[in-house]
Design a protein around this motif. Structure first.
Motif, short mmCIF file in Angstrom:
data_model
loop_
_atom_site.label_atom_id
_atom_site.label_comp_id
_atom_site.label_asym_id
_atom_site.label_seq_id
_atom_site.Cartn_x
_atom_site.Cartn_y
_atom_site.Cartn_z
N GLU A 24 0.82 -1.21 0.00
CA GLU A 24 0.00 0.00 0.00
C GLU A 24 0.86 1.26 0.00
OE1 GLU A 24 -3.30 0.37 -0.37
OE2 GLU A 24 -3.23 -1.77 -0.80
N ARG A 25 1.94 1.23 0.77
CA ARG A 25 2.79 2.41 0.87
C ARG A 25 3.50 2.71 -0.45
NH1 ARG A 25 4.66 6.50 0.94
NH2 ARG A 25 5.82 7.64 2.55
N ARG A 27 2.51 1.78 -3.38
CA ARG A 27 1.48 2.22 -4.32
C ARG A 27 1.18 3.71 -4.15
NH1 ARG A 27 -2.34 -1.07 -3.07
NH2 ARG A 27 -2.02 -2.63 -4.68
N ASP A 28 1.14 4.15 -2.91
CA ASP A 28 0.90 5.57 -2.64
C ASP A 28 2.01 6.45 -3.23
OD1 ASP A 28 -1.40 4.98 -1.27
OD2 ASP A 28 -0.51 5.14 0.73
N GLU A 29 3.22 5.87 -3.36
CA GLU A 29 4.34 6.62 -3.93
C GLU A 29 4.33 6.60 -5.46
OE1 GLU A 29 6.72 8.40 -2.62
OE2 GLU A 29 6.60 8.00 -0.47
N GLU A 210 2.60 0.02 9.36
CA GLU A 210 2.76 1.20 8.52
C GLU A 210 4.10 1.89 8.76
OE1 GLU A 210 -1.37 0.06 8.96
OE2 GLU A 210 0.15 0.58 10.46
#
Length: 243
Positions: A24-25, A27-29, A210
């Motif tokens: 998820e992290r 992907r956020d980047e 996270e």
């Protein structure tokens, strides 16, 4: 423009726990994700692979490269746990855990290297652990494998820097994951076990997935282009801080 826009990131063991948070992290980047795991049900970017099996890893990496045309980031997150003192596990278990936690990194990395060498900003991030630097009770086998991950990370960093590939590791403390929850349940008194684990951390709580994902994202990103061969602790200061 996001830091990882246009980049393809492979995360082993990315279907759950810390791995899912990393996915998820990244992907956020802006990265395009590919998840390697034994069970990728419900993971649209999933590729079935077992890091304990060389053929399955090579086939998955080849399929990713054919689909996306490149691989820029490899996060070697897949691993399994082990409990007990040095005499608690037989030879078969020692070989099984070592094969996944250490040799599994070698399998995924050597399959991905031909594609990483073509990336303008290639990065590998390995998952170590606080037990690589701090002796904790009943973690002999697990600690041995994670100590090997630290040494392997530094050796890989030296081998591949001239090829434009950076290699680093993240070493979490005890992370609040389903696997840790199952271990706490198995003790018969999960509330007391959680309290003891939280008290062991200098900041008196478990590490959040996270937080580990944020550390991985930094090391994987082009923003850390001058960072190579380090082990980034995410443990509340366990080895260094006494409160």
């Amino acid at each position: 423009m996001l830091a990882m826009e246009g980049m393809v990131a492979v995360v082993t063991g990315g279907a759950s726990g810390i791995g899912a948070a990393i996915v998820e992290r990244l992907r956020d980047e802006g990265a395009t994700l590919a998840v390697l795991d034994r069970d990728v049900s419900g993971v649209p970017e999933g590729f079935v692979a077992d890091v304990g099996d060389d053929d399955s890893v090579r086939n998955a990496i080849t399929a990713i490269a054919e689909r996306h045309g490149r691989i820029d980031i490899l996060v070697n997150n897949a691993g399994i746990g082990a409990q007990g003192s040095v005499e608690a596990n037989d030879d078969e278990e020692w070989h099984r855990v070592w094969d996944v936690n250490v040799v599994g990194i070698a399998r995924a990395t050597r399959a991905a290297l031909p594609y990483l060498r073509q990336s303008p900003s290639a990065s590998i991030v390995n998952m170590a652990s606080v037990v690589a630097t701090v002796g904790l009770p009943q973690r002999a086998l697990y600690g041995a494998t994670k100590g090997a991950v630290v040494s392997l990370t530094r050796a890989m960093a030296a081998d591949h820097l001239r090829e434009g590939i950076r290699v680093n590791a993240v070493a979490p403390g005890t992370v609040d994951t389903p696997w840790v929850a199952r271990l706490m349940e198995a003790t018969g008194d999960p509330a007391a076990t959680r309290e003891a684990l939280e008290e062991r951390q200098p900041h008196h709580r478990l590490v959040r997935p996270e937080e580990v994902a944020d550390a991985v994202a930094y090391l994987a990103s082009p923003r850390s282009g001058s960072t190579n061969g380090i082990v980034l602790a995410v443990d509340g200061g366990l080895p260094a801080v006494k409160v």
